[in-house]
Design a protein around this motif. Structure first.
Motif: not given
Length: 312
Positions: A178-180, A186-187, A193-195, A198-199
């Motif tokens: 998850s952190n990876t 996660g930008y 912004i959308k994709f 969730a991550a």
């Protein structure tokens, strides 16, 4: 005691070998993540694609980790020491933490900064932060590196340890993957912004408790009253719900002034101040002190795990 031994195996492996330079499983996982993005984004709406990609990337490996752990730990008594499991779990945990990598990156900044090699220090800090580093002066470099040590101490060490403690091999695998994905997706830009929503949110959720445990550990491992004071007043001013407590507490524990505005991707961003009002300015020694704070905090976690192992 099995849990303690697993953590010791992981830390010893990390201390001796540091992060594997070749054949690291996360490198392969990163390629899988890129493939999922390429396949899903053209076929699904942004948020939906991100949720599906997150599930497809994490769930199979977490299930595999659960199955693997069950083969080692099935029928073992809680009070007994399961040496095969301790060794295998320690290897997995070793691949999930970044203790020596964090310290190595910090030294790569602090050592040239100490002797005034600003170009090398700027280059080294650019490897661990996302802000623009070309125009940073000595204090700006030290601030960036110190913040990185404090924040990544939580992400790369203590959050991974927390999820291993509460969830075993499946827990730490789920967290590290998850952190990876958060680091990759996660930008808040046009592409992610959308994709990547969730991550990023899932990683925030997984870090909610361990980040605050890390902040607490930093506080008791440094200037305790100052750390708690900064945590209480400054944590909620930071844009990240988990980095705020960690960095505010860490700045207070070190009695150093951090935060402040910085340039990201060519754009100036106002950031609140962190640390005591009249804290010491950041410098090369501050980076080393942050590493020392992380090490003392890790020693405290190890001591508590050892006592827990004796108690049960």
């Amino acid at each position: 005691m099995t849990l303690f031994l697993s953590v010791m195996v992981a830390l010893i492996l990390d201390r001796v070998f540091a992060e594997p330079r070749r054949w690291h499983p996360l490198v392969g996982f990163g390629k899988l993540a890129d493939w999922l993005e390429k396949i899903l984004k053209p076929r699904c709406e942004g948020y939906i694609a991100g949720v599906i990609a997150l599930a497809l990337a994490i769930a199979p490996f977490t299930f595999l980790a659960w199955w693997f752990e069950s083969q080692w730990s099935l029928d073992s008594e809680p009070s007994s020491v399961n040496y095969p499991y301790a060794l295998s779990a320690g290897v997995v945990l070793y691949l999930a933490i970044g203790w020596q990598s964090l310290l190595s990156h910090a030294r790569a900044v602090s050592e040239p900064l100490k002797i005034g090699d600003m170009d090398q220090a700027r280059y080294a800090v650019s490897m661990i932060v996302s802000r623009d580093t070309d125009g940073l002066n000595e204090q700006g470099i030290a601030v960036a590196a110190t913040e990185s040590v404090l924040e990544n101490g939580a992400d790369a060490i203590f959050s991974a340890l927390f999820w291993f403690i509460v969830g075993g091999i499946p827990g730490v695998v789920m967290y590290r993957l998850s952190n990876t994905l958060d680091a990759m997706w996660g930008y808040r830009n046009t592409r992610f912004i959308k994709f990547g929503w969730a991550a990023a949110r899932f990683d925030d959720l997984l870090n909610l408790i361990p980040a605050r445990l890390t902040a607490f550990t930093y506080a008791v491992s440094g200037k305790t009253l100052c750390a708690f004071h900064c945590w209480r007043l400054q944590a909620n001013t930071w844009k990240s719900p988990n980095a705020g407590p960690v960095m505010a507490s860490g700045a207070g524990a070190l009695n150093v002034s951090l935060g402040g505005g910085a340039i990201y991707h060519g754009q100036w961003q106002d950031r609140p101040s962190l640390g005591p009002e009249f804290g010491s300015p950041a410098n090369a020694d501050t980076i080393k002190q942050a590493c020392g704070l992380v090490n003392r905090s890790l020693l405290l976690w190890g001591g508590l795990l050892f006592c827990y192992g004796l108690w049960i």
